[in-house]
Scaffold this active site. Structure first.
Site, PDB file in Angstrom:
ATOM      1  N   LEU A  14       0.809  -1.212   0.000  1.00 31.68           N
ATOM      2  CA  LEU A  14       0.000   0.000   0.000  1.00 31.68           C
ATOM      3  C   LEU A  14       0.843   1.263   0.000  1.00 31.68           C
ATOM      4  O   LEU A  14       0.421   2.298  -0.506  1.00 31.68           O
ATOM      5  CB  LEU A  14      -0.939   0.010   1.220  1.00 31.68           C
ATOM      6  CG  LEU A  14      -1.973  -1.116   1.285  1.00 31.68           C
ATOM      7  CD1 LEU A  14      -2.760  -1.032   2.591  1.00 31.68           C
ATOM      8  CD2 LEU A  14      -2.918  -1.057   0.089  1.00 31.68           C
ATOM      9  N   GLY A  15       2.019   1.196   0.600  1.00 33.70           N
ATOM     10  CA  GLY A  15       2.859   2.387   0.644  1.00 33.70           C
ATOM     11  C   GLY A  15       4.126   2.148   1.440  1.00 33.70           C
ATOM     12  O   GLY A  15       4.245   1.176   2.192  1.00 33.70           O
ATOM     13  N   GLY A  17       7.392   4.151   3.795  1.00 35.41           N
ATOM     14  CA  GLY A  17       7.799   5.314   4.560  1.00 35.41           C
ATOM     15  C   GLY A  17       9.240   5.153   4.998  1.00 35.41           C
ATOM     16  O   GLY A  17       9.908   4.169   4.665  1.00 35.41           O
ATOM     17  N   MET A  19      10.303   4.489   7.878  1.00 38.40           N
ATOM     18  CA  MET A  19      10.484   3.442   8.867  1.00 38.40           C
ATOM     19  C   MET A  19      10.113   2.050   8.377  1.00 38.40           C
ATOM     20  O   MET A  19      10.581   1.062   8.919  1.00 38.40           O
ATOM     21  CB  MET A  19       9.662   3.754  10.124  1.00 38.40           C
ATOM     22  CG  MET A  19      10.118   4.989  10.883  1.00 38.40           C
ATOM     23  SD  MET A  19      11.778   4.852  11.560  1.00 38.40           S
ATOM     24  CE  MET A  19      11.536   3.626  12.832  1.00 38.40           C
ATOM     25  N   VAL A  22       3.859  -0.563   4.391  1.00 41.25           N
ATOM     26  CA  VAL A  22       2.500  -0.936   4.778  1.00 41.25           C
ATOM     27  C   VAL A  22       1.906  -1.808   3.678  1.00 41.25           C
ATOM     28  O   VAL A  22       1.948  -1.445   2.497  1.00 41.25           O
ATOM     29  CB  VAL A  22       1.612   0.295   5.012  1.00 41.25           C
ATOM     30  CG1 VAL A  22       0.188  -0.139   5.392  1.00 41.25           C
ATOM     31  CG2 VAL A  22       2.193   1.188   6.097  1.00 41.25           C
ATOM     32  N   LYS A  37       1.738  -3.040   8.943  1.00 42.63           N
ATOM     33  CA  LYS A  37       2.931  -2.196   8.866  1.00 42.63           C
ATOM     34  C   LYS A  37       4.119  -3.018   9.325  1.00 42.63           C
ATOM     35  O   LYS A  37       4.143  -3.524  10.441  1.00 42.63           O
ATOM     36  CB  LYS A  37       2.790  -0.940   9.713  1.00 42.63           C
ATOM     37  CG  LYS A  37       4.033  -0.054   9.634  1.00 42.63           C
ATOM     38  CD  LYS A  37       3.770   1.360  10.096  1.00 42.63           C
ATOM     39  CE  LYS A  37       4.976   2.251   9.837  1.00 42.63           C
ATOM     40  NZ  LYS A  37       4.728   3.663  10.163  1.00 42.63           N
ATOM     41  N   ASP A 130       3.129  12.925  14.706  1.00 43.01           N
ATOM     42  CA  ASP A 130       3.250  13.066  13.255  1.00 43.01           C
ATOM     43  C   ASP A 130       1.878  13.322  12.631  1.00 43.01           C
ATOM     44  O   ASP A 130       1.468  12.647  11.677  1.00 43.01           O
ATOM     45  CB  ASP A 130       3.899  11.819  12.652  1.00 43.01           C
ATOM     46  CG  ASP A 130       4.406  12.053  11.230  1.00 43.01           C
ATOM     47  OD1 ASP A 130       4.584  13.229  10.859  1.00 43.01           O
ATOM     48  OD2 ASP A 130       4.636  11.076  10.498  1.00 43.01           O
TER      49      ASP A 130
END
Length: 414
Positions: A14-15, A17, A19, A22, A37, A130
């Protein structure tokens, strides 16, 4: 894709980042889709960090609120850590703002609901750290859902144990002054970030911008945003004042709780709809003026010393500058032009996410990340430049022999 973490089968990515990644995944135990995640393996620094991560993930999992994405489970597998969360279909608020910016009334109502959600979490002892539009999901039913709630707090556990040179948690454009300055934060930092989002929705542009990380940080800590009523004369002064209060540099001058901010937003919404009992109608907004880049340059001073280790990706190539000379004022007498002995040098291992950024030391081009730089002890101006990303610049103090990793997350221009 036939990959698993724990009992969860990966369906699709899904994406990504700084860190981790996901995924959309399937939980066969109860036959439902979840969002999984997975922390990057290089972020898993020690058994103590893993234990703390899992403990805090489960603590956050006890949050129960209709506007917070639920955490179901946390575990360890394949040398890393994962968190299983509620899977939702919707549109991130940043896309809503970009494609169909809500009017003032809708913006106030969204901010009010987010403020109440933050108030609930803060009373449970959880600070998000965040808050940004991409972490706020608008569902098909028009409901607000805060995602990654507390994940920033979990990830910050690592920073509390070991200094991450070159990294500051949070998203620069929405960070509070205390985050920028590396100070401890509480719920009022989240409310500042919410104020930035509200300003963006109401005015049509962000209150703090710049062409580099340093310029953005200068704007956040020193700049005064233009009053919303001066940008859009249709906006009530009371709403403009409310937004500016939420953006106060001093946390003591902001709203102290999400409940206080929500109450003020409710009053502003009522005032906006008050004249003759009429509902608000679409109106032409005042054109947004481009914010002049922040004046001056704020240099983030980072301590790079032995014993302080970055947890980012390790460089996979080496290009040591064997002839680096000491910076002005730090060179030993009579030794400014001769090559330095290896024993006198500190190895600064510079990497970036994404890689391939040009590295400048005291304005001299050294190469591209990842790269190893052998430098005499002293203070340097370090700059990273990558097309499509905000320039990163800082003063770096090198004061120990041996190897020191420096991992820098570059932020895309928005």
């Amino acid at each position: 894709m036939d990959a698993h973490y724990g009992r969860y089968r990966i369906v699709e990515e899904l994406g990504k980042g700084a860190m981790g990644v996901v995924y959309k995944a399937h939980d066969p135990q109860i036959d439902r889709m979840i969002a999984l995640k997975v922390l990057r393996p290089d972020r898993v620094t020690s058994d103590a960090f893993v234990a703390r991560f899992l403990k805090e993930a489960r603590a956050i999992g006890r949050l129960s609120h209709p506007h917070i994405v639920t955490i179901y489970d946390a575990g360890e597998d394949q040398g890393t850590i994962y968190i299983a969360m509620e899977y939702l279909e919707g549109v991130p608020l940043n896309e809503v703002i970009r494609n169909d910016r809500p009017d003032a009334a809708r913006s106030i109502d969204l901010a009010r609901r987010i403020a109440l959600t933050l108030d609930y979490a803060h009373r449970q002892g959880i600070v998000h750290r965040d808050i940004k539009p991409s972490n706020i999901l608008i569902t098909a039913e028009g409901q607000v859902k805060l995602t990654d709630f507390g994940i920033a707090r979990i990830e910050e556990a690592a920073a509390g144990q070991e200094t991450q040179a070159g990294e500051i948690l949070g998203t620069p454009l929405y960070m509070s002054p205390e985050q920028v300055m590396g100070q401890s934060v509480d719920g009022r930092s989240d409310l500042f970030s919410l104020g930035v989002i509200l300003y963006e929705m109401v005015v049509g542009r962000r209150p703090f911008t710049g062409d580099s990380i340093a310029a953005i940080f200068h704007a956040i800590t020193r700049g005064t945003p233009e009053a919303p009523e001066q940008v859009d004369p249709f906006l009530p002064k009371s709403l403009s004042g409310l937004i500016l209060k939420s953006l106060a540099k001093d946390p003591a001058e902001r709203f102290q709780t999400g409940e206080q901010m929500a109450a003020a937003l409710a009053e502003a919404l009522a005032a906006l709809k008050a004249p003759a009992g009429k509902t608000t109608t679409p109106r032409k907004r005042a054109s947004s003026r481009r914010l002049v880049p922040a004046f001056g340059l704020l240099l983030v001073v980072l301590l790079v010393a032995g014993g302080y280790w970055a947890m980012g990706r390790q460089p996979n190539s080496s290009a040591v500058d064997k002839t680096a000379s000491a910076p002005p004022g730090n060179a030993a007498p009579g030794n400014t032009a001769t090559p330095l002995q290896a024993a006198e040098l500190s190895l600064l291992k510079v990497s970036s996410e994404p890689p391939g950024a040009d590295i400048y030391v005291n304005e001299g081009h050294k190469g591209r990340t990842p790269m190893d730089l052998a430098l005499p002890q002293g203070k340097y101006e370090l700059r990273l430049d990558l097309e499509g990303y905000l320039e990163w610049q800082a003063q770096v103090q090198v004061d120990a022999e041996g190897e020191t990793p420096l991992n820098i997350t570059l932020w895309p221009k928005q």
